[in-house]
Design a protein around this motif. Sequence first.
Motif, PDB file in Angstrom:
ATOM      1  N   UNK A   3       0.816  -1.214   0.000  1.00  0.00           N
ATOM      2  CA  UNK A   3       0.000   0.000   0.000  1.00  0.00           C
ATOM      3  C   UNK A   3       0.852   1.268   0.000  1.00  0.00           C
ATOM      4  N   UNK A   4       0.413   2.250  -0.782  1.00  0.00           N
ATOM      5  CA  UNK A   4       1.061   3.557  -0.826  1.00  0.00           C
ATOM      6  C   UNK A   4       0.468   4.424   0.289  1.00  0.00           C
ATOM      7  N   UNK A   5       1.326   4.894   1.196  1.00  0.00           N
ATOM      8  CA  UNK A   5       0.873   5.672   2.345  1.00  0.00           C
ATOM      9  C   UNK A   5       1.039   7.177   2.146  1.00  0.00           C
ATOM     10  N   UNK A   6       1.920   7.545   1.199  1.00  0.00           N
ATOM     11  CA  UNK A   6       2.168   8.977   0.982  1.00  0.00           C
ATOM     12  C   UNK A   6       2.639   9.183  -0.451  1.00  0.00           C
ATOM     13  N   UNK A  16       7.769  11.414  -5.066  1.00  0.00           N
ATOM     14  CA  UNK A  16       8.159  10.630  -3.893  1.00  0.00           C
ATOM     15  C   UNK A  16       6.963   9.817  -3.436  1.00  0.00           C
ATOM     16  N   UNK A  17       7.220   8.566  -3.021  1.00  0.00           N
ATOM     17  CA  UNK A  17       6.167   7.721  -2.463  1.00  0.00           C
ATOM     18  C   UNK A  17       6.703   6.973  -1.251  1.00  0.00           C
ATOM     19  N   UNK A  18       5.882   6.923  -0.213  1.00  0.00           N
ATOM     20  CA  UNK A  18       6.179   6.095   0.957  1.00  0.00           C
ATOM     21  C   UNK A  18       5.282   4.873   0.879  1.00  0.00           C
ATOM     22  N   UNK A  76      -0.641   7.133  -9.443  1.00  0.00           N
ATOM     23  CA  UNK A  76      -1.089   6.397  -8.260  1.00  0.00           C
ATOM     24  C   UNK A  76      -1.297   7.345  -7.084  1.00  0.00           C
ATOM     25  N   UNK A  77      -2.267   7.018  -6.234  1.00  0.00           N
ATOM     26  CA  UNK A  77      -2.624   7.863  -5.109  1.00  0.00           C
ATOM     27  C   UNK A  77      -2.484   7.100  -3.797  1.00  0.00           C
ATOM     28  N   UNK A  78      -2.556   7.832  -2.683  1.00  0.00           N
ATOM     29  CA  UNK A  78      -2.545   7.210  -1.366  1.00  0.00           C
ATOM     30  C   UNK A  78      -3.702   6.209  -1.288  1.00  0.00           C
ATOM     31  N   UNK A  79      -3.394   5.002  -0.819  1.00  0.00           N
ATOM     32  CA  UNK A  79      -4.406   3.942  -0.758  1.00  0.00           C
ATOM     33  C   UNK A  79      -4.285   2.942  -1.880  1.00  0.00           C
TER      34      UNK A  79
END
Length: 292
Positions: A3-6, A16-18, A76-79
Amino acid sequence: MYKILKTEKLAENIYLMEVEAKWVARACQPGQFVIVRMDAEGERIPLTICDYNREKETVTIVFQIVGAGTQRMASLQVGDSFHDFVGPLGQPSEFVSEDLEVLKQKKMIFIAGGVGAAPVYPQVKWLHEHGIDADVIVGAKTKDLILLEKEMEAVSGNLYITTDDGSYGRSGMVTQTLKDLVAEGKTYDICVAIGPMIMMKFVCLLTKELGIPTIVSLNPIMVDGTGMCGACRVTVGGKVKFACVDGPEFDGHAVDFDEAMKRQQIYKTAEGRAYLKEKEGDTHHGGCGMCN
């Protein structure tokens, strides 16, 4: 699923992706990378690890839009989730396994060009967490493309910002800033340079002249990330190496940058890949070296 959290847009075409990836977060070290896929049929995209949090079990990646795969990633988005988030891959930075007391005696400088700031950051952060503050030069073409300035400032001994057009910080290339620092009386035992291939080449030409041993990260030439595609084949000290399995870090003064950059251009076309496979024979692949 991972899952992408940020998500955060750092600059034009740079994101940037967390990501929630506990097994990678528990094991990764500075200098390593991951391979992501958005779905079961998706493109394999190798990306260096920008940061990790073992307690939160997250890994942070930074990527630049360079093709259809990364263009899709940017949407892509958070979630949302990645289908695959494989790692850690590659060899950790050498200093991670060095004796800390010996390492504390070394004067280190890191040079980050463009998106190269992402893999430089976890290395400088790791050193800071172990009581070692290194100098850092972060360079980009213009102010808007300077990445992770606040984060880098928090963990570096001295941070020097430089832009090619002089719009922010010092004016000129990263090599000019290094020249200036040495002229001002700074001395360094080792340099780590990460950025575009041409930047690393000219940093190494300068540091060889200055007598500063230099490590470079050849992550810009990786495609498959497992040594099977032959894209990251490079000559280091006269020997064939593969950035994704033998590196990505190497002695910069031993890397044949001209050969690597020429090979990158040839590899972009199907005709070029066929030519290289025929020319290089059994040495075309890394990993098992025997895939078809």
